[in-house]
Design an enzyme around this catalytic site. Structure first.
Site, PDB file in Angstrom:
ATOM      1  N   HIS A  16       2.044   3.126  -7.180  1.00 16.86           N
ATOM      2  CA  HIS A  16       2.708   2.632  -5.959  1.00 16.86           C
ATOM      3  C   HIS A  16       1.805   1.576  -5.332  1.00 16.86           C
ATOM      4  O   HIS A  16       0.918   1.887  -4.526  1.00 16.86           O
ATOM      5  CB  HIS A  16       2.951   3.815  -5.006  1.00 16.86           C
ATOM      6  CG  HIS A  16       3.722   3.459  -3.777  1.00 16.86           C
ATOM      7  ND1 HIS A  16       4.376   4.392  -3.004  1.00 16.86           N
ATOM      8  CD2 HIS A  16       3.949   2.271  -3.158  1.00 16.86           C
ATOM      9  CE1 HIS A  16       4.967   3.806  -1.972  1.00 16.86           C
ATOM     10  NE2 HIS A  16       4.711   2.501  -2.043  1.00 16.86           N
ATOM     11  N   HIS A  18       2.256  -2.713  -4.191  1.00 20.08           N
ATOM     12  CA  HIS A  18       3.099  -3.912  -4.125  1.00 20.08           C
ATOM     13  C   HIS A  18       2.229  -5.149  -4.368  1.00 20.08           C
ATOM     14  O   HIS A  18       1.256  -5.366  -3.626  1.00 20.08           O
ATOM     15  CB  HIS A  18       3.762  -4.020  -2.749  1.00 20.08           C
ATOM     16  CG  HIS A  18       4.620  -2.836  -2.400  1.00 20.08           C
ATOM     17  ND1 HIS A  18       5.997  -2.852  -2.533  1.00 20.08           N
ATOM     18  CD2 HIS A  18       4.306  -1.598  -1.931  1.00 20.08           C
ATOM     19  CE1 HIS A  18       6.486  -1.678  -2.151  1.00 20.08           C
ATOM     20  NE2 HIS A  18       5.484  -0.899  -1.785  1.00 20.08           N
ATOM     21  N   HIS A 196      11.570   4.302  -2.222  1.00 25.21           N
ATOM     22  CA  HIS A 196      10.800   4.704  -1.042  1.00 25.21           C
ATOM     23  C   HIS A 196      11.721   5.613  -0.222  1.00 25.21           C
ATOM     24  O   HIS A 196      12.875   5.236   0.056  1.00 25.21           O
ATOM     25  CB  HIS A 196      10.436   3.499  -0.188  1.00 25.21           C
ATOM     26  CG  HIS A 196       9.308   2.659  -0.718  1.00 25.21           C
ATOM     27  ND1 HIS A 196       9.346   2.044  -1.934  1.00 25.21           N
ATOM     28  CD2 HIS A 196       8.100   2.343  -0.173  1.00 25.21           C
ATOM     29  CE1 HIS A 196       8.202   1.375  -2.119  1.00 25.21           C
ATOM     30  NE2 HIS A 196       7.435   1.537  -1.073  1.00 25.21           N
ATOM     31  N   GLU A 199       9.253   8.043   4.289  1.00 28.75           N
ATOM     32  CA  GLU A 199       8.029   7.423   4.841  1.00 28.75           C
ATOM     33  C   GLU A 199       8.173   7.458   6.371  1.00 28.75           C
ATOM     34  O   GLU A 199       7.406   8.111   7.055  1.00 28.75           O
ATOM     35  CB  GLU A 199       7.887   5.991   4.317  1.00 28.75           C
ATOM     36  CG  GLU A 199       6.661   5.246   4.840  1.00 28.75           C
ATOM     37  CD  GLU A 199       6.625   3.779   4.399  1.00 28.75           C
ATOM     38  OE1 GLU A 199       7.672   3.251   3.961  1.00 28.75           O
ATOM     39  OE2 GLU A 199       5.545   3.151   4.519  1.00 28.75           O
ATOM     40  N   ASP A 277      -0.458   1.481  -2.000  1.00 32.13           N
ATOM     41  CA  ASP A 277       0.681   0.807  -1.354  1.00 32.13           C
ATOM     42  C   ASP A 277       0.446  -0.699  -1.197  1.00 32.13           C
ATOM     43  O   ASP A 277       0.948  -1.485  -2.002  1.00 32.13           O
ATOM     44  CB  ASP A 277       1.002   1.469  -0.005  1.00 32.13           C
ATOM     45  CG  ASP A 277       2.456   1.305   0.419  1.00 32.13           C
ATOM     46  OD1 ASP A 277       3.235   0.725  -0.350  1.00 32.13           O
ATOM     47  OD2 ASP A 277       2.812   1.775   1.519  1.00 32.13           O
ATOM     48  N   ASP A 278      -0.252  -1.100  -0.130  1.00 34.49           N
ATOM     49  CA  ASP A 278      -0.533  -2.528   0.120  1.00 34.49           C
ATOM     50  C   ASP A 278      -2.013  -2.650   0.483  1.00 34.49           C
ATOM     51  O   ASP A 278      -2.365  -2.774   1.661  1.00 34.49           O
ATOM     52  CB  ASP A 278       0.337  -3.036   1.280  1.00 34.49           C
ATOM     53  CG  ASP A 278       1.817  -2.887   0.978  1.00 34.49           C
ATOM     54  OD1 ASP A 278       2.354  -3.671   0.185  1.00 34.49           O
ATOM     55  OD2 ASP A 278       2.439  -1.948   1.532  1.00 34.49           O
TER      56      ASP A 278
HETATM   57  N1  ADE Z   1       7.044  -2.746   1.043  1.00 34.92           N
HETATM   58  C1  ADE Z   1       5.711  -2.895   0.980  1.00 34.92           C
HETATM   59  N2  ADE Z   1       5.105  -1.842   1.530  1.00 34.92           N
HETATM   60  C2  ADE Z   1       6.077  -1.005   1.958  1.00 34.92           C
HETATM   61  C3  ADE Z   1       6.090   0.250   2.604  1.00 34.92           C
HETATM   62  N3  ADE Z   1       4.963   0.894   2.947  1.00 34.92           N
HETATM   63  N4  ADE Z   1       7.290   0.811   2.890  1.00 34.92           N
HETATM   64  C4  ADE Z   1       8.415   0.198   2.571  1.00 34.92           C
HETATM   65  N5  ADE Z   1       8.453  -0.984   1.947  1.00 34.92           N
HETATM   66  C5  ADE Z   1       7.301  -1.578   1.646  1.00 34.92           C
HETATM   67 ZN    ZN Z   2       5.414   0.973  -0.820  1.00 36.88          ZN
END
Ligand code: ADE
Ligand code: ZN
Length: 345
Positions: A16, A18, A196, A199, A277-278
Site C-alpha cells: 500500500h 501511492h 480503500h 480509513e 501509504d504516502d
Molecule cells: N490516495 C493517496 N493516499 C490516500 C489515502 N490515505 N486515502 C485515500 N486515498 C489516497
Molecule cells: Zn492509500
C-alpha cells in the site's frame, strides 16, 4: 540486535504505497523547476512545513495539486525509481504500487507517459536491485463510475502489465457500491481488485468492499473493529488489511499509534500488514511504520516477523516466490533470536 536493526533487515513486502505520495521534497522542487510548474513553495523546509493535515480531504487537496510536477515519462520514472531504491534499502523484496491515472490524464498528461515512466523504473529496479514490483491503478472515488470505466479502457494496451485495480480518494459519501459495475468488469477481465475502506468511512464500507466489490484485500480497514461479526468474518477469510499507522496519525484518524487497531486485529487472527501509504507526505517509510508499531505495542520479534509473513501471504505473487520469501523471514528471525534462546538455556 536492536528492534531498529531487526526491522531494517526483516524481509518484507509493501502493498500500500501511492507513487504520487512518494515524491520527496527535493525531487518535488527539482521536477517543478524542470517542468516550469509554478508552486507555492521554494524550499524543502517550506514544503515539509506544509505537510500538516487536518483530515483526508485536506491532504488530498495538496496531494492532487502536487501531481502537477509530474509531466513527462522521465518524471514518473524518477519518482518510482527513487521509491524502489529506498524500499530496497528497507529490505522490501516486493512492492505493489498504486498510481492514479485520472489525476494525470485529467491534466492532459498522456497515459503512455505515466505507464512508460513507471514500468521502466520498475524494470530497472528489478535488474539492478532484484526487487520485484506490481502496479495497481486506483480510481478516484469522488469521480463517477463512468470515468473509472473509461480509465479501465484507456489502460487496455497495458492490461498485461497491470496487477489490478483499486479505489482511493475521498471516502465518506462515496461508498464502495458506487463502483459495483466497475469492480465487476475488472474481476471479469481477470484483475485483482482492492479498495480503500474504513480509513475515515464506517465499518459498513469495509463490509461492502468485501461482499459487494469482492476485493482480495482491504486498504486500511481500520473501522472494521466497530463490527465484531465483521472482524470474525475477515479473520475466517484471512482477508488482508493493508494498514498504514503513520498515515492514520498524520490524517488524524487516530491521536496516537497506541490507539491504532492493528494489534487488536492481529491478535484476532486477521492478515494484518504494515505499509507507508504516502511516505514523503507522512514522514515515514515502511520500516518507520513497523518501528512505530513495535514501540507503541511492544511488539516482539515474532510479532514483527508475523507482520512480514502476512505481507507475503497477501501479496499478488506466485506461490514459489511466496514460499521463498517465508523462508527468508524465518531465516532472519532465527538469526536474530538464536543467540538469545541459546543464552537462556
Ligand atoms: N490516495 C493517496 N493516499 C490516500 C489515502 N490515505 N486515502 C485515500 N486515498 C489516497
Ligand atoms: Zn492509500
Amino acid at each position: 540486535m536492536t528492534p531498529e536493526q531487526f526491522v531494517a533487515g526483516l524481509p518484507k513486502a509493501e502493498l500500500h504505497m501511492h507513487v504520487e505520495g512518494s515524491i520527496e521534497p527535493d525531487l518535488f522542487l527539482r521536477l517543478a523547476r524542470r517542468n516550469g510548474v509554478a508552486i507555492r513553495w521554494s524550499t524543502e523546509e517550506e514544503l515539509r512545513a506544509a505537510y500538516r493535515f487536518s483530515d483526508l480531504q485536506d491532504f488530498l487537496d495538496l496531494y492532487y495539486d502536487g501531481c502537477r510536477v509530474l509531466v513527462r515519462a522521465q518524471d514518473f520514472h524518477d519518482v518510482t525509481r527513487a521509491y524502489m531504491r529506498r524500499a530496497h534499502a528497507d529490505s522490501v523484496l516486493h512492492c505493489e504500487l498504486f498510481f492514479g491515472p485520472q489525476g494525470h490524464t485529467s491534466r492532459g498528461v498522456p497515459i503512455a507517459a505515466v505507464m512508460d515512466g513507471v514500468l521502466g523504473a520498475m524494470e530497472e529496479a528489478r535488474a539492478q536491485d532484484g526487487i520485484t514490483g506490481g502496479l495497481i491503478a486506483v480510481a478516484q472515488r469522488h469521480r463517477s463510475e463512468e470515468e473509472a470505466l473509461a480509465m479501465l479502457d484507456e489502460l487496455a494496451p497495458w492490461h498485461e502489465r497491470l496487477l489490478g485495480f483499486g479505489l482511493g480518494g475521498a471516502e465518506v459519501g462515496n461508498p464502495p457500491a458506487k463502483f459495483a459495475r466497475f469492480f465487476e468488469r475488472c474481476r471479469t477481465l481477470g484483475f485483482k481488485v482492492v479498495a480503500h475502506a474504513g480509513e475515515e468511512g464506517p465499518a459498513a464500507y469495509v463490509r461492502e468492499s468485501v461482499e459487494l466489490l469482492q476485493v482480495q484485500r482491504v486498504d486500511h480497514g481500520n473501522a472494521c473493529v466497530d463490527d465484531a461479526a465483521l472482524v470474525s468474518e475477515l479473520a475466517r477469510r484471512r482477508m488482508p488489511l493493508t494498514m498504514c499507522p503513520l498515515s492514520n496519525l498524520k490524517l488524524q484518524v487516530i491521536d496516537s499509534v497506541a490507539e491504532h487497531p492493528l494489534k487488536r486485529l492481529l491478535d484476532a487472527g486477521l492478515c494484518v500488514t504494515v505499509n507507508s501509504d504516502d511516505p514523503s507526505y507522512f514522514g515515514g517509510y515502511v520500516n518507520d511504520n513497523y518501528l512505530a508499531c513495535q514501540q507503541a505495542f511492544g511488539l516482539s520479534r515474532q510479532d514483527l516477523a508475523q507482520l512480514a509473513r502476512n505481507s507475503f501471504e497477501a501479496a499478488f505473487i506466485p506461490q514459489e516466490q511466496r514460499l521463498a520469501a517465508f523462508a527468508q523471514v524465518d531465516d532472519w528471525l532465527a538469526r536474530a533470536v538464536g543467540p538469545e534462546l541459546e543464552a537462556k538455556e
